[in-house]
Motif scaffolding. Sequence first.
Motif, PDB file in Angstrom:
ATOM      1  N   TYR A  55      32.733  47.707  23.181  1.00  0.00           N
ATOM      2  CA  TYR A  55      33.025  46.299  23.413  1.00  0.00           C
ATOM      3  C   TYR A  55      33.345  46.131  24.885  1.00  0.00           C
ATOM      4  N   VAL A  56      33.014  44.960  25.432  1.00  0.00           N
ATOM      5  CA  VAL A  56      33.398  44.652  26.805  1.00  0.00           C
ATOM      6  C   VAL A  56      34.390  43.499  26.794  1.00  0.00           C
ATOM      7  N   LEU A  57      35.310  43.566  27.733  1.00  0.00           N
ATOM      8  CA  LEU A  57      36.352  42.562  27.907  1.00  0.00           C
ATOM      9  C   LEU A  57      36.093  41.836  29.219  1.00  0.00           C
ATOM     10  N   PRO A  58      35.837  40.520  29.174  1.00  0.00           N
ATOM     11  CA  PRO A  58      35.660  39.783  30.429  1.00  0.00           C
ATOM     12  C   PRO A  58      37.006  39.614  31.138  1.00  0.00           C
ATOM     13  N   VAL A  59      36.999  39.802  32.453  1.00  0.00           N
ATOM     14  CA  VAL A  59      38.211  39.635  33.257  1.00  0.00           C
ATOM     15  C   VAL A  59      37.955  38.461  34.199  1.00  0.00           C
ATOM     16  N   LYS A  60      38.581  37.332  33.896  1.00  0.00           N
ATOM     17  CA  LYS A  60      38.285  36.112  34.645  1.00  0.00           C
ATOM     18  C   LYS A  60      38.830  36.150  36.067  1.00  0.00           C
ATOM     19  N   LYS A  61      38.222  35.350  36.920  1.00  0.00           N
ATOM     20  CA  LYS A  61      38.522  35.351  38.346  1.00  0.00           C
ATOM     21  C   LYS A  61      39.994  35.107  38.665  1.00  0.00           C
ATOM     22  N   PRO A  62      40.672  34.128  38.040  1.00  0.00           N
ATOM     23  CA  PRO A  62      42.093  33.938  38.372  1.00  0.00           C
ATOM     24  C   PRO A  62      42.940  35.184  38.101  1.00  0.00           C
ATOM     25  N   VAL A  63      42.587  35.949  37.071  1.00  0.00           N
ATOM     26  CA  VAL A  63      43.309  37.190  36.782  1.00  0.00           C
ATOM     27  C   VAL A  63      42.997  38.231  37.854  1.00  0.00           C
ATOM     28  N   ARG A  64      41.732  38.342  38.223  1.00  0.00           N
ATOM     29  CA  ARG A  64      41.362  39.313  39.269  1.00  0.00           C
ATOM     30  C   ARG A  64      42.079  39.005  40.575  1.00  0.00           C
ATOM     31  N   ILE A  65      42.184  37.730  40.900  1.00  0.00           N
ATOM     32  CA  ILE A  65      42.885  37.343  42.137  1.00  0.00           C
ATOM     33  C   ILE A  65      44.375  37.658  42.017  1.00  0.00           C
ATOM     34  N   ALA A  66      44.992  37.219  40.924  1.00  0.00           N
ATOM     35  CA  ALA A  66      46.435  37.412  40.740  1.00  0.00           C
ATOM     36  C   ALA A  66      46.820  38.890  40.715  1.00  0.00           C
ATOM     37  N   GLU A  67      45.969  39.721  40.125  1.00  0.00           N
ATOM     38  CA  GLU A  67      46.283  41.142  39.974  1.00  0.00           C
ATOM     39  C   GLU A  67      45.607  42.013  41.024  1.00  0.00           C
ATOM     40  N   GLN A  68      44.920  41.386  41.993  1.00  0.00           N
ATOM     41  CA  GLN A  68      44.245  42.077  43.100  1.00  0.00           C
ATOM     42  C   GLN A  68      43.250  43.121  42.583  1.00  0.00           C
ATOM     43  N   LEU A  69      42.380  42.670  41.674  1.00  0.00           N
ATOM     44  CA  LEU A  69      41.372  43.548  41.091  1.00  0.00           C
ATOM     45  C   LEU A  69      39.990  43.210  41.633  1.00  0.00           C
ATOM     46  N   SER A  70      39.164  44.220  41.755  1.00  0.00           N
ATOM     47  CA  SER A  70      37.761  44.041  42.117  1.00  0.00           C
ATOM     48  C   SER A  70      36.969  45.117  41.389  1.00  0.00           C
ATOM     49  N   ALA A  71      35.659  45.072  41.494  1.00  0.00           N
ATOM     50  CA  ALA A  71      34.833  46.093  40.862  1.00  0.00           C
ATOM     51  C   ALA A  71      35.279  47.467  41.342  1.00  0.00           C
ATOM     52  N   GLY A  72      35.494  48.372  40.403  1.00  0.00           N
ATOM     53  CA  GLY A  72      35.944  49.720  40.723  1.00  0.00           C
ATOM     54  C   GLY A  72      37.443  49.912  40.591  1.00  0.00           C
ATOM     55  N   SER A  73      38.199  48.825  40.453  1.00  0.00           N
ATOM     56  CA  SER A  73      39.657  48.932  40.321  1.00  0.00           C
ATOM     57  C   SER A  73      40.032  49.436  38.932  1.00  0.00           C
ATOM     58  N   PRO A  74      40.851  50.495  38.873  1.00  0.00           N
ATOM     59  CA  PRO A  74      41.388  50.884  37.568  1.00  0.00           C
ATOM     60  C   PRO A  74      42.534  49.932  37.225  1.00  0.00           C
ATOM     61  N   THR A  75      42.646  49.576  35.942  1.00  0.00           N
ATOM     62  CA  THR A  75      43.721  48.668  35.553  1.00  0.00           C
ATOM     63  C   THR A  75      44.241  49.020  34.171  1.00  0.00           C
ATOM     64  N   ARG A  76      45.533  48.811  33.995  1.00  0.00           N
ATOM     65  CA  ARG A  76      46.190  49.031  32.697  1.00  0.00           C
ATOM     66  C   ARG A  76      46.076  47.752  31.876  1.00  0.00           C
ATOM     67  N   ILE A  77      45.619  47.878  30.637  1.00  0.00           N
ATOM     68  CA  ILE A  77      45.351  46.731  29.796  1.00  0.00           C
ATOM     69  C   ILE A  77      46.125  46.838  28.497  1.00  0.00           C
ATOM     70  N   GLU A  78      46.784  45.753  28.124  1.00  0.00           N
ATOM     71  CA  GLU A  78      47.418  45.607  26.819  1.00  0.00           C
ATOM     72  C   GLU A  78      46.576  44.578  26.085  1.00  0.00           C
ATOM     73  N   LEU A  79      46.152  44.920  24.884  1.00  0.00           N
ATOM     74  CA  LEU A  79      45.231  44.068  24.143  1.00  0.00           C
ATOM     75  C   LEU A  79      45.727  43.918  22.708  1.00  0.00           C
ATOM     76  N   VAL A  80      45.763  42.683  22.204  1.00  0.00           N
ATOM     77  CA  VAL A  80      46.161  42.417  20.835  1.00  0.00           C
ATOM     78  C   VAL A  80      45.021  41.675  20.150  1.00  0.00           C
ATOM     79  N   VAL A  81      44.533  42.236  19.031  1.00  0.00           N
ATOM     80  CA  VAL A  81      43.508  41.561  18.240  1.00  0.00           C
ATOM     81  C   VAL A  81      44.204  40.471  17.435  1.00  0.00           C
TER      82      VAL A  81
END
Length: 100
Positions: free
Chosen positions: A72-98
């Motif tokens: 499965y793929v999880l989309p990471v929207k632009k406001p989140v990428r900006i707020a968390e300083q993420l770009s392609a190649g950035s490792p990130t810790r994710i908490e996910l609740v179904v």
Amino acid sequence: MAVARYSFTAEVWEHGGQGSWHFVDLPESIADEIEERYSHRAGGFGAVKVEVTIGGSRWSTSLFPAKSRATYVLPVKKPVRIAEQLSAGSPTRIELVVIL
């Protein structure tokens, strides 16, 4: 209603098409469990609704099955990428609740 909670670290990647979409692949073991437990409740395109937390950002979205990536793929929207300083190649810790 929260159904299952997952935590993992994954790398952000950029889709090579229009729109500059960014995603994270779920680890295979988590994707397999979600497929087994929730695919029968999936919406359009096999989407599974989730609530996601990355750093201080929290939002609701859906996971999408990506057969070519076998996960499965999880989309990471632009406001989140900006707020968390993420770009392609950035490792990130994710908490996910179904959610249902």
